[in-house]
Design a protein around this motif. Structure first.
Motif, PDB file in Angstrom:
ATOM      1  N   GLN A   1      -4.429  -3.591  11.766  1.00  0.00           N
ATOM      2  CA  GLN A   1      -5.677  -3.895  11.063  1.00  0.00           C
ATOM      3  C   GLN A   1      -5.514  -5.081  10.119  1.00  0.00           C
ATOM      4  O   GLN A   1      -6.417  -5.905   9.965  1.00  0.00           O
ATOM      5  CB  GLN A   1      -6.134  -2.664  10.263  1.00  0.00           C
ATOM      6  CG  GLN A   1      -6.686  -1.527  11.105  1.00  0.00           C
ATOM      7  CD  GLN A   1      -6.986  -0.288  10.272  1.00  0.00           C
ATOM      8  OE1 GLN A   1      -6.478  -0.127   9.152  1.00  0.00           O
ATOM      9  NE2 GLN A   1      -7.817   0.593  10.810  1.00  0.00           N
TER      10      GLN A   1
ATOM     11  N   ARG B   1       2.014   6.598  13.794  1.00  0.00           N
ATOM     12  CA  ARG B   1       0.835   6.018  14.441  1.00  0.00           C
ATOM     13  C   ARG B   1      -0.082   5.359  13.422  1.00  0.00           C
ATOM     14  O   ARG B   1      -0.633   4.274  13.673  1.00  0.00           O
ATOM     15  CB  ARG B   1       0.088   7.108  15.201  1.00  0.00           C
ATOM     16  CG  ARG B   1      -1.121   6.585  15.972  1.00  0.00           C
ATOM     17  CD  ARG B   1      -1.759   7.696  16.788  1.00  0.00           C
ATOM     18  NE  ARG B   1      -0.824   8.250  17.761  1.00  0.00           N
ATOM     19  CZ  ARG B   1      -1.100   9.287  18.546  1.00  0.00           C
ATOM     20  NH1 ARG B   1      -2.278   9.899  18.455  1.00  0.00           N
ATOM     21  NH2 ARG B   1      -0.210   9.716  19.410  1.00  0.00           N
ATOM     22  N   GLU B   2      -0.236   5.993  12.254  1.00  0.00           N
ATOM     23  CA  GLU B   2      -1.089   5.432  11.199  1.00  0.00           C
ATOM     24  C   GLU B   2      -0.465   4.180  10.595  1.00  0.00           C
ATOM     25  O   GLU B   2      -1.171   3.247  10.202  1.00  0.00           O
ATOM     26  CB  GLU B   2      -1.359   6.479  10.115  1.00  0.00           C
ATOM     27  CG  GLU B   2      -2.181   7.667  10.588  1.00  0.00           C
ATOM     28  CD  GLU B   2      -3.535   7.239  11.132  1.00  0.00           C
ATOM     29  OE1 GLU B   2      -4.199   6.419  10.477  1.00  0.00           O
ATOM     30  OE2 GLU B   2      -3.919   7.707  12.221  1.00  0.00           O
ATOM     31  N   VAL B   3       0.860   4.172  10.504  1.00  0.00           N
ATOM     32  CA  VAL B   3       1.563   2.981   9.986  1.00  0.00           C
ATOM     33  C   VAL B   3       1.287   1.787  10.888  1.00  0.00           C
ATOM     34  O   VAL B   3       0.923   0.692  10.427  1.00  0.00           O
ATOM     35  CB  VAL B   3       3.081   3.247   9.899  1.00  0.00           C
ATOM     36  CG1 VAL B   3       3.831   1.956   9.547  1.00  0.00           C
ATOM     37  CG2 VAL B   3       3.375   4.329   8.862  1.00  0.00           C
TER      38      VAL B   3
ATOM     39  N   TYR C   1       3.130   9.419   9.161  1.00  0.00           N
ATOM     40  CA  TYR C   1       2.559   9.402  10.500  1.00  0.00           C
ATOM     41  C   TYR C   1       2.730   7.998  11.084  1.00  0.00           C
ATOM     42  O   TYR C   1       1.949   7.083  10.777  1.00  0.00           O
ATOM     43  CB  TYR C   1       1.089   9.796  10.442  1.00  0.00           C
ATOM     44  CG  TYR C   1       0.880  11.131   9.752  1.00  0.00           C
ATOM     45  CD1 TYR C   1       1.169  12.315  10.409  1.00  0.00           C
ATOM     46  CD2 TYR C   1       0.418  11.182   8.436  1.00  0.00           C
ATOM     47  CE1 TYR C   1       0.990  13.545   9.781  1.00  0.00           C
ATOM     48  CE2 TYR C   1       0.243  12.407   7.794  1.00  0.00           C
ATOM     49  CZ  TYR C   1       0.532  13.583   8.471  1.00  0.00           C
ATOM     50  OH  TYR C   1       0.371  14.792   7.845  1.00  0.00           O
TER      51      TYR C   1
ATOM     52  N   GLN D   1       0.971   4.713   1.428  1.00  0.00           N
ATOM     53  CA  GLN D   1       0.347   5.354   2.581  1.00  0.00           C
ATOM     54  C   GLN D   1       0.214   6.860   2.409  1.00  0.00           C
ATOM     55  O   GLN D   1      -0.766   7.455   2.826  1.00  0.00           O
ATOM     56  CB  GLN D   1       1.175   5.073   3.840  1.00  0.00           C
ATOM     57  CG  GLN D   1       1.217   3.607   4.229  1.00  0.00           C
ATOM     58  CD  GLN D   1      -0.144   3.073   4.645  1.00  0.00           C
ATOM     59  OE1 GLN D   1      -0.742   3.581   5.581  1.00  0.00           O
ATOM     60  NE2 GLN D   1      -0.630   2.064   3.941  1.00  0.00           N
ATOM     61  N   GLN D   2       1.233   7.470   1.812  1.00  0.00           N
ATOM     62  CA  GLN D   2       1.225   8.920   1.662  1.00  0.00           C
ATOM     63  C   GLN D   2       1.895   9.317   0.356  1.00  0.00           C
ATOM     64  O   GLN D   2       2.802   8.640  -0.122  1.00  0.00           O
ATOM     65  CB  GLN D   2       1.985   9.596   2.824  1.00  0.00           C
ATOM     66  CG  GLN D   2       1.400   9.363   4.203  1.00  0.00           C
ATOM     67  CD  GLN D   2       0.101  10.119   4.414  1.00  0.00           C
ATOM     68  OE1 GLN D   2      -0.175  11.119   3.763  1.00  0.00           O
ATOM     69  NE2 GLN D   2      -0.714   9.630   5.349  1.00  0.00           N
TER      70      GLN D   2
ATOM     71  N   LYS E   1      -1.111   1.444  13.127  1.00  0.00           N
ATOM     72  CA  LYS E   1      -2.548   1.150  13.132  1.00  0.00           C
ATOM     73  C   LYS E   1      -2.931   0.283  11.943  1.00  0.00           C
ATOM     74  O   LYS E   1      -3.661  -0.710  12.086  1.00  0.00           O
ATOM     75  CB  LYS E   1      -3.332   2.459  13.106  1.00  0.00           C
ATOM     76  CG  LYS E   1      -4.846   2.276  13.057  1.00  0.00           C
ATOM     77  CD  LYS E   1      -5.548   3.637  13.002  1.00  0.00           C
ATOM     78  CE  LYS E   1      -7.067   3.489  12.860  1.00  0.00           C
ATOM     79  NZ  LYS E   1      -7.732   4.818  12.777  1.00  0.00           N
ATOM     80  N   ARG E   2      -2.416   0.634  10.759  1.00  0.00           N
ATOM     81  CA  ARG E   2      -2.752  -0.143   9.549  1.00  0.00           C
ATOM     82  C   ARG E   2      -2.167  -1.549   9.635  1.00  0.00           C
ATOM     83  O   ARG E   2      -2.826  -2.533   9.217  1.00  0.00           O
ATOM     84  CB  ARG E   2      -2.234   0.573   8.307  1.00  0.00           C
ATOM     85  CG  ARG E   2      -2.602  -0.110   6.997  1.00  0.00           C
ATOM     86  CD  ARG E   2      -4.092  -0.237   6.846  1.00  0.00           C
ATOM     87  NE  ARG E   2      -4.454  -0.846   5.568  1.00  0.00           N
ATOM     88  CZ  ARG E   2      -5.564  -1.528   5.353  1.00  0.00           C
ATOM     89  NH1 ARG E   2      -6.453  -1.681   6.336  1.00  0.00           N
ATOM     90  NH2 ARG E   2      -5.811  -2.042   4.174  1.00  0.00           N
TER      91      ARG E   2
ATOM     92  N   GLU F   1       0.814  -1.211   0.000  1.00  0.00           N
ATOM     93  CA  GLU F   1       0.000   0.000   0.000  1.00  0.00           C
ATOM     94  C   GLU F   1       0.850   1.264   0.000  1.00  0.00           C
ATOM     95  O   GLU F   1       1.862   1.337   0.705  1.00  0.00           O
ATOM     96  CB  GLU F   1      -0.920   0.028   1.228  1.00  0.00           C
ATOM     97  CG  GLU F   1      -1.924  -1.116   1.270  1.00  0.00           C
ATOM     98  CD  GLU F   1      -2.837  -1.050   2.483  1.00  0.00           C
ATOM     99  OE1 GLU F   1      -3.776  -1.862   2.550  1.00  0.00           O
ATOM    100  OE2 GLU F   1      -2.611  -0.196   3.364  1.00  0.00           O
TER     101      GLU F   1
END
Length: 231
Positions: free
Chosen positions: A170, A162-164, A160, A149-150, A166-167, A147
């Motif tokens: 998931q 935290r988003e890494v 970010y 991401q940005q 979190k994904r 993916e």
């Protein structure tokens, strides 16, 4: 009006057949980059001479790879390249990228490292904007997801951590390979690249996530954090 042969056919018909025959009998290495691009454009431009268009694309973008990495709107800046031709070029790029990662999808990614590097370079090295991509791996180091991401500017992509993380959670990932590009061409990690990577490594370790590598790709090659001793 196109120049015609005595039999009434456009002048490029014979040229097309000669190129096809050379490809069939002598293989792709017998063709220059613009000639291989001509062959690709035959179906997209069935009633036009593709040679000047192919040469103009190579002249504008520099290399065969950069033609296929160019954004559609930039491709259409070349006379003769319309929306349908640009679309066909991007479809072929997508097919090539999927093929290049095929080996890594069939077995543990870490044992198909050259395929991973080739894929990352093909996907990102010639992009004119930075992008941050993550390869998510399962417990057996097989690829779960790939993916972006940005996306950022010519010299910066906001990441970010935290988003890494979190994904990754998931997706049920156990390992990560971080990848981003340097449009400048030089893949040397910056201080910001090193700091961001360390932050993700430390955050992931607390949750059992392993960052196997951070790869930076550019026109001039690639850099591996693990190879440089930064991981």
């Amino acid at each position: 009006m196109a120049e015609e042969l005595q039999d009434g056919q456009p002048h490029y018909v014979g040229h097309r057949e000669r190129l096809r025959e050379r490809f069939r009998t002598r293989g792709p290495d017998s063709l220059a980059d613009y000639e291989l691009l001509e062959l690709i454009l035959f179906r997209s431009m069935p009633r036009r001479d593709t040679k000047p268009v192919a040469k103009a694309l190579i002249d504008k973008f520099g290399t065969f790879a950069e033609v296929f990495s160019a954004k559609p709107e930039r491709l259409m800046e070349v006379p003769g390249v319309g929306e349908s031709v640009a679309f066909d070029i991007k479809v072929l790029q997508a097919a090539a990228l999927r093929m290049s990662l095929g080996d890594a999808r069939q077995r543990p990614v870490l044992s198909a490292w050259s395929a991973v590097i080739n894929y990352c370079r093909a996907a990102m090295a010639f992009d004119d904007q930075e992008q941050f991509r993550i390869l998510f791996l399962d417990k057996k180091n097989r690829l779960i997801a790939d993916e972006v991401q940005q996306r950022g500017t010519v010299d910066h992509t906001p990441v970010y951590p935290r988003e890494v993380i979190k994904r990754a959670l998931q997706l049920g990932a156990s390992g990560l390979i971080l990848v981003h590009n340097h449009p400048s061409g030089d893949p040397t990690p910056s201080r910001a690249d090193i700091d961001m990577t360390r932050f993700i490594v430390d955050a992931g370790a607390k949750l059992g996530l392993v960052v196997h590598d951070h790869i930076i790709v550019g026109r001039d090659g690639h850099a591996s954090f693990r190879g440089l001793g930064l991981l």
